[in-house]
Scaffold this motif. Structure first.
Motif, PDB file in Angstrom:
ATOM      1  N   PHE A  48     -12.727 -48.763   6.804  1.00  0.00           N
ATOM      2  CA  PHE A  48     -13.630 -47.810   7.437  1.00  0.00           C
ATOM      3  C   PHE A  48     -13.924 -48.244   8.877  1.00  0.00           C
ATOM      4  N   TYR A  49     -13.990 -49.584   9.069  1.00  0.00           N
ATOM      5  CA  TYR A  49     -14.167 -50.158  10.403  1.00  0.00           C
ATOM      6  C   TYR A  49     -12.955 -51.036  10.721  1.00  0.00           C
ATOM      7  N   ASP A 109     -17.673 -52.751   3.934  1.00  0.00           N
ATOM      8  CA  ASP A 109     -16.954 -53.395   5.039  1.00  0.00           C
ATOM      9  C   ASP A 109     -17.799 -54.420   5.785  1.00  0.00           C
ATOM     10  N   LEU A 110     -19.070 -54.093   6.026  1.00  0.00           N
ATOM     11  CA  LEU A 110     -19.906 -54.959   6.865  1.00  0.00           C
ATOM     12  C   LEU A 110     -20.718 -55.986   6.092  1.00  0.00           C
ATOM     13  N   ASN A 120     -19.056 -47.059   2.214  1.00  0.00           N
ATOM     14  CA  ASN A 120     -17.942 -47.747   2.877  1.00  0.00           C
ATOM     15  C   ASN A 120     -18.458 -48.764   3.883  1.00  0.00           C
ATOM     16  N   GLU A 121     -19.529 -48.425   4.574  1.00  0.00           N
ATOM     17  CA  GLU A 121     -20.110 -49.342   5.543  1.00  0.00           C
ATOM     18  C   GLU A 121     -20.684 -50.577   4.855  1.00  0.00           C
ATOM     19  N   PHE A 130     -22.060 -44.341   4.007  1.00  0.00           N
ATOM     20  CA  PHE A 130     -22.920 -45.514   3.874  1.00  0.00           C
ATOM     21  C   PHE A 130     -22.314 -46.549   2.915  1.00  0.00           C
TER      22      PHE A 130
END
Length: 246
Positions: free
Chosen positions: A103-104, A86-87, A82-83, A80
């Protein structure tokens, strides 16, 4: 037994202690939810114990803030965190398994934001008002600085009427108005004006970049990526041409 859901406010500073407390009492980490708002990114940490789901909310995390990782207590949170990085562009420190922004596989480096036309119009209006206010404040500051300088330097204003704000150093007008003033003081004035002009130019460039990013955020990601690539290529060509001319 019915599931109970609770919400509680949380600060960035309180997060490590909360994670340790939840771990000690045997609670289970459920998720970290990131929500994009006008004030910044809201982070919602959810834990569960005994049929009670508790949500702890950190409001308005900005780009200049760093949130500590809770992976020292709950390793599963690394996905979560890392998300969220990244996002949503959230800076999170000391993630146990840190993908470093990979991560993405994203088509653009910056986080994506979907806003309505009304929100976009309101943001653009607010930026214009802020820019106009800043320009007015700079003008007032320049005028005040000129008045203060001339008040303390009679020789600089003898035989002439005060005019508009002092121009950036290097202009013929400024040199004429400072003629006869102590050279050391003149150098300090010119250095201060040059620094101020550089700061203003930097602020203007930042405002243009921010406006461009706002425009790209509303584009199709693939199209935005192409625009960015074209701009980077153009900047590289200009830099190369400038280097050759030196």
């Amino acid at each position: 037994m019915a599931l109970e859901i609770e919400f509680a406010p949380l600060s960035v500073e309180e997060l490590p202690a909360l994670a340790a407390e939840k771990k000690a009492e045997g609670a289970r980490f459920v998720q970290l939810l990131a929500v994009n708002t006008e004030e910044g990114i809201d982070l919602v940490y959810t834990f569960m114990k005994g049929g009670v789901l508790t949500n702890h909310e950190i409001k308005g995390v900005g780009p200049d803030m760093t949130v500590p990782s809770i992976t020292d207590q709950f390793l599963a949170a690394f996905v979560f965190e890392n998300e969220a990085h990244d996002l949503f562009g959230v800076s999170i420190s000391d993630i146990a398994i840190d993908f470093g922004g990979n991560f993405y596989a994203l088509s653009q480096k910056e986080p994506m934001t979907i806003i309505s036309p009304e929100q976009k119009a309101a943001r653009e209006k607010a930026k214009k008002l802020a820019a106009a206010k800043a320009a007015k404040e700079r003008q007032a500051a320049a005028t005040a600085a000129q008045a203060e300088y001339l008040a303390g330097h009679p020789d600089a204003q003898a035989g002439s009427k005060p005019r508009g704000p002092i121009e950036p150093s290097g202009s013929d007008d400024l040199d004429a108005r400072l003629a006869g003033v102590d050279p050391e003081k003149v150098a300090r004035v010119k250095a201060a004006l040059a620094a101020k002009a550089k700061k203003a130019a930097k602020a203007e460039a930042a405002a243009k970049e921010s406006a461009l990013e706002e425009k790209l955020a509303g584009m199709d990601p693939e199209k935005a990526a192409k625009v960015r690539a074209a701009m980077e290529a153009k900047a590289a060509r200009e830099a190369a041409a400038q280097k050759e001319g030196e």
